[in-house]
Design a protein around this motif. Structure first.
Motif, PDB file in Angstrom:
ATOM      1  N   ARG A  21       0.298   6.706  -0.076  1.00 16.82           N
ATOM      2  CA  ARG A  21      -0.423   5.485   0.304  1.00 16.82           C
ATOM      3  C   ARG A  21      -1.587   5.317  -0.647  1.00 16.82           C
ATOM      4  NH1 ARG A  21       0.786   2.685   5.280  1.00 16.82           N
ATOM      5  NH2 ARG A  21       2.381   3.905   6.281  1.00 16.82           N
ATOM      6  N   TYR A  22      -1.958   4.082  -0.884  1.00 18.57           N
ATOM      7  CA  TYR A  22      -3.138   3.827  -1.707  1.00 18.57           C
ATOM      8  C   TYR A  22      -3.781   2.525  -1.268  1.00 18.57           C
ATOM      9  CZ  TYR A  22      -0.138   0.714  -4.451  1.00 18.57           C
ATOM     10  OH  TYR A  22       0.717  -0.271  -4.849  1.00 18.57           O
ATOM     11  N   PRO A  23      -5.098   2.399  -1.498  1.00 23.01           N
ATOM     12  CA  PRO A  23      -5.792   1.181  -1.081  1.00 23.01           C
ATOM     13  C   PRO A  23      -5.350  -0.007  -1.922  1.00 23.01           C
ATOM     14  CG  PRO A  23      -7.267   2.588  -2.340  1.00 23.01           C
ATOM     15  CD  PRO A  23      -5.976   3.351  -2.146  1.00 23.01           C
ATOM     16  N   THR A  24      -5.295  -1.172  -1.300  1.00 31.08           N
ATOM     17  CA  THR A  24      -4.881  -2.366  -2.024  1.00 31.08           C
ATOM     18  C   THR A  24      -6.051  -3.069  -2.696  1.00 31.08           C
ATOM     19  OG1 THR A  24      -5.034  -3.634   0.015  1.00 31.08           O
ATOM     20  CG2 THR A  24      -2.858  -2.794  -0.594  1.00 31.08           C
ATOM     21  N   ASP A  72       0.811  -1.223   0.000  1.00 31.57           N
ATOM     22  CA  ASP A  72       0.000   0.000   0.000  1.00 31.57           C
ATOM     23  C   ASP A  72       0.845   1.274   0.000  1.00 31.57           C
ATOM     24  OD1 ASP A  72       0.969  -0.330   2.595  1.00 31.57           O
ATOM     25  OD2 ASP A  72      -0.827   0.526   3.515  1.00 31.57           O
ATOM     26  N   SER A  77      -5.272   4.507  -8.959  1.00 27.90           N
ATOM     27  CA  SER A  77      -5.586   4.463  -7.531  1.00 27.90           C
ATOM     28  C   SER A  77      -5.605   5.867  -6.959  1.00 27.90           C
ATOM     29  CB  SER A  77      -4.531   3.654  -6.773  1.00 27.90           C
ATOM     30  OG  SER A  77      -4.532   2.312  -7.183  1.00 27.90           O
TER      31      SER A  77
END
Length: 164
Positions: free
Chosen positions: A68-71, A50, A95
């Motif tokens: 950060r990014y959602p998985t 993430d 994303s």
């Protein structure tokens, strides 16, 4: 973009502590990167799915940000548009990248976000050096130089929001 060293990269971060910048995983293939085709260096953290990082060269120096990014992945029928390079991607190809703001605002938990190519290869998509899987780029009347200027302008606007 000029070739960067590991120390250049670690010293550039504006939204994390010096200790965090010292511990992050810097790409080991810096010597093989297509620097002439990059407007920024972007990479994903191998041990943390993430986390990503981005370093851009600005007039006032290098600016590095931790993202950060959602998985969670979207279905292949869903298409999204990158707000930096305007490339469409299926599924999880775009994303919402969020970054803690720099300085006191970031320490208070404030963050900003941008929808961006998950693989951080915007520079290569704009130049046609990389083709998105089942996605694409709109045919445009802008020259390549104008498209590059627009993409870097979009990226710089995001970086300015992090530093504001």
């Amino acid at each position: 973009m000029r070739p960067l060293t590991e120390q250049d990269i670690r010293d550039s971060f504006v939204n994390c502590s010096k200790g965090e910048a010292k511990r992050l995983a810097v790409p080991r293939d810096l010597g093989e990167r297509p620097w002439d085709d990059l407007d920024f260096l972007g990479w994903r953290e191998p041990g943390a799915p993430d986390r990503s990082y981005l370093v851009a060269e600005r007039e006032d120096g290098l600016v590095g940000v931790a993202l950060r990014y959602p998985t969670a992945r979207r279905g292949l029928l869903h298409r999204s548009l990158c707000s930096v390079c305007l490339t469409t991607h299926p599924g999880g190809g775009v994303s919402l990248m969020t970054a803690r703001k720099a300085g006191p605002a970031g320490r208070e938990g404030n963050s900003v976000g941008v929808y961006m190519c998950t693989d951080l290869a915007c520079s290569l998509y704009v130049r046609g050096k990389k083709v998105p899987q089942s996605g694409g780029r709109f045919e445009e009347s802008l020259t390549l130089e104008e498209q590059i200027a627009r993409a870097t302008g979009n990226l710089y606007a995001f970086l300015d929001r992090i530093r504001a």
